[in-house]
Design a protein around this motif. Sequence first.
Motif, mmCIF file in Angstrom:
data_model
loop_
_atom_site.group_PDB
_atom_site.id
_atom_site.type_symbol
_atom_site.label_atom_id
_atom_site.label_comp_id
_atom_site.label_asym_id
_atom_site.label_seq_id
_atom_site.Cartn_x
_atom_site.Cartn_y
_atom_site.Cartn_z
ATOM 1 N N SER A 115 -3.826 -7.816 -4.265
ATOM 2 C CA SER A 115 -3.888 -8.927 -3.314
ATOM 3 C C SER A 115 -4.443 -8.512 -1.953
ATOM 4 O O SER A 115 -4.869 -9.366 -1.174
ATOM 5 N N VAL A 116 -4.438 -7.218 -1.657
ATOM 6 C CA VAL A 116 -4.901 -6.765 -0.337
ATOM 7 C C VAL A 116 -6.076 -5.795 -0.416
ATOM 8 O O VAL A 116 -6.675 -5.452 0.605
ATOM 9 N N LYS A 117 -6.414 -5.360 -1.623
ATOM 10 C CA LYS A 117 -7.463 -4.343 -1.780
ATOM 11 C C LYS A 117 -8.761 -4.824 -1.159
ATOM 12 O O LYS A 117 -9.178 -5.968 -1.353
ATOM 13 N N GLY A 118 -9.389 -3.956 -0.388
ATOM 14 C CA GLY A 118 -10.640 -4.287 0.277
ATOM 15 C C GLY A 118 -10.454 -4.857 1.673
ATOM 16 O O GLY A 118 -11.414 -4.957 2.436
ATOM 17 N N ARG A 119 -9.232 -5.246 2.011
ATOM 18 C CA ARG A 119 -8.964 -5.830 3.334
ATOM 19 C C ARG A 119 -8.035 -4.973 4.165
ATOM 20 O O ARG A 119 -7.943 -5.160 5.386
ATOM 21 N N THR A 149 3.014 9.270 12.366
ATOM 22 C CA THR A 149 2.801 7.819 12.395
ATOM 23 C C THR A 149 1.934 7.394 11.216
ATOM 24 O O THR A 149 0.877 7.977 10.968
ATOM 25 N N MET A 150 2.398 6.390 10.522
ATOM 26 C CA MET A 150 1.637 5.788 9.426
ATOM 27 C C MET A 150 1.126 4.436 9.908
ATOM 28 O O MET A 150 1.838 3.711 10.621
ATOM 29 N N TYR A 151 -0.095 4.119 9.530
ATOM 30 C CA TYR A 151 -0.722 2.873 9.960
ATOM 31 C C TYR A 151 -1.062 1.991 8.769
ATOM 32 O O TYR A 151 -1.295 2.480 7.657
ATOM 33 N N LEU A 152 -1.121 0.705 9.039
ATOM 34 C CA LEU A 152 -1.651 -0.260 8.081
ATOM 35 C C LEU A 152 -2.632 -1.140 8.838
ATOM 36 O O LEU A 152 -2.227 -2.003 9.618
ATOM 37 N N GLN A 153 -3.909 -0.872 8.644
ATOM 38 C CA GLN A 153 -4.949 -1.675 9.267
ATOM 39 C C GLN A 153 -5.240 -2.871 8.374
ATOM 40 O O GLN A 153 -5.624 -2.690 7.211
ATOM 41 N N MET A 154 -5.028 -4.058 8.898
ATOM 42 C CA MET A 154 -5.186 -5.269 8.111
ATOM 43 C C MET A 154 -6.319 -6.114 8.695
ATOM 44 O O MET A 154 -6.271 -6.499 9.865
ATOM 45 N N ASN A 155 -7.321 -6.386 7.889
ATOM 46 C CA ASN A 155 -8.473 -7.181 8.298
ATOM 47 C C ASN A 155 -8.590 -8.426 7.425
ATOM 48 O O ASN A 155 -7.962 -8.504 6.363
ATOM 49 N N SER A 156 -9.384 -9.365 7.875
ATOM 50 C CA SER A 156 -9.624 -10.597 7.118
ATOM 51 C C SER A 156 -8.321 -11.216 6.654
ATOM 52 O O SER A 156 -8.165 -11.586 5.483
ATOM 53 N N ALA A 171 0.843 -1.194 0.000
ATOM 54 C CA ALA A 171 0.000 0.000 0.000
ATOM 55 C C ALA A 171 0.876 1.241 0.000
ATOM 56 O O ALA A 171 2.016 1.203 0.466
ATOM 57 N N LEU A 172 0.323 2.326 -0.528
ATOM 58 C CA LEU A 172 1.047 3.593 -0.627
ATOM 59 C C LEU A 172 0.090 4.735 -0.311
ATOM 60 O O LEU A 172 -1.099 4.671 -0.645
ATOM 61 N N ILE A 173 0.636 5.784 0.325
ATOM 62 C CA ILE A 173 -0.153 6.988 0.581
ATOM 63 C C ILE A 173 0.657 8.205 0.177
ATOM 64 O O ILE A 173 1.818 8.340 0.544
ATOM 65 N N SER A 174 0.054 9.053 -0.639
ATOM 66 C CA SER A 174 0.728 10.272 -1.074
ATOM 67 C C SER A 174 0.547 11.356 -0.022
ATOM 68 O O SER A 174 -0.245 11.210 0.911
ATOM 69 N N TRP A 175 1.299 12.455 -0.160
ATOM 70 C CA TRP A 175 1.216 13.441 0.908
ATOM 71 C C TRP A 175 -0.096 14.233 0.908
ATOM 72 O O TRP A 175 -0.377 14.945 1.857
ATOM 73 N N ASN A 176 -0.887 14.087 -0.152
ATOM 74 C CA ASN A 176 -2.222 14.687 -0.109
ATOM 75 C C ASN A 176 -3.281 13.665 0.286
ATOM 76 O O ASN A 176 -4.471 13.926 0.185
ATOM 77 N N GLY A 177 -2.822 12.485 0.740
ATOM 78 C CA GLY A 177 -3.734 11.497 1.299
ATOM 79 C C GLY A 177 -4.258 10.452 0.351
ATOM 80 O O GLY A 177 -5.021 9.576 0.761
#
Length: 127
Positions: free
Chosen positions: A62-66, A77-84, A49-55
């Motif tokens: 393989s991870v989209k939607g989860r 702080t950057m987060y990676l919330q992982m579900n399922s 996953a990637l996040i640009s500075w404008n969000g």
Amino acid sequence: QVQLVESGGGLVQTGGSLRLSCVASGRTFSMYTAGWFRRAPEKEREFVALISWNGGAYYSDSVKGRIAISVDNAKTTMYLQMNSLKPEDTAVYYCAARQGNCSGYGCYRWLQESNYWGQGTQVTVSS
């Protein structure tokens, strides 16, 4: 120069959740594009996953939607919330940051050339 430290990995059962954190010191994420990569045993490093500075947020198929990537309001702080979670999500997860703004899925190729990486945090998903 930014230093990155990941935490939050662990052992979880299939279908469970984890939230990974990547704390920046020396700089904040406000002038950086940042993201997460992972490396499973005997496999090459893979974009997550990637996040640009404008969000703007971008994910591998393989991870989209989860999985959801975010940065806190303080930009420290950057987060990676992982579900399922699935057994195939088992890997060492690394955060990376590179100064500059890059928006778009293909920016992961630019990001992975960064010199700024964390040490990694292990995620293990049991079946």
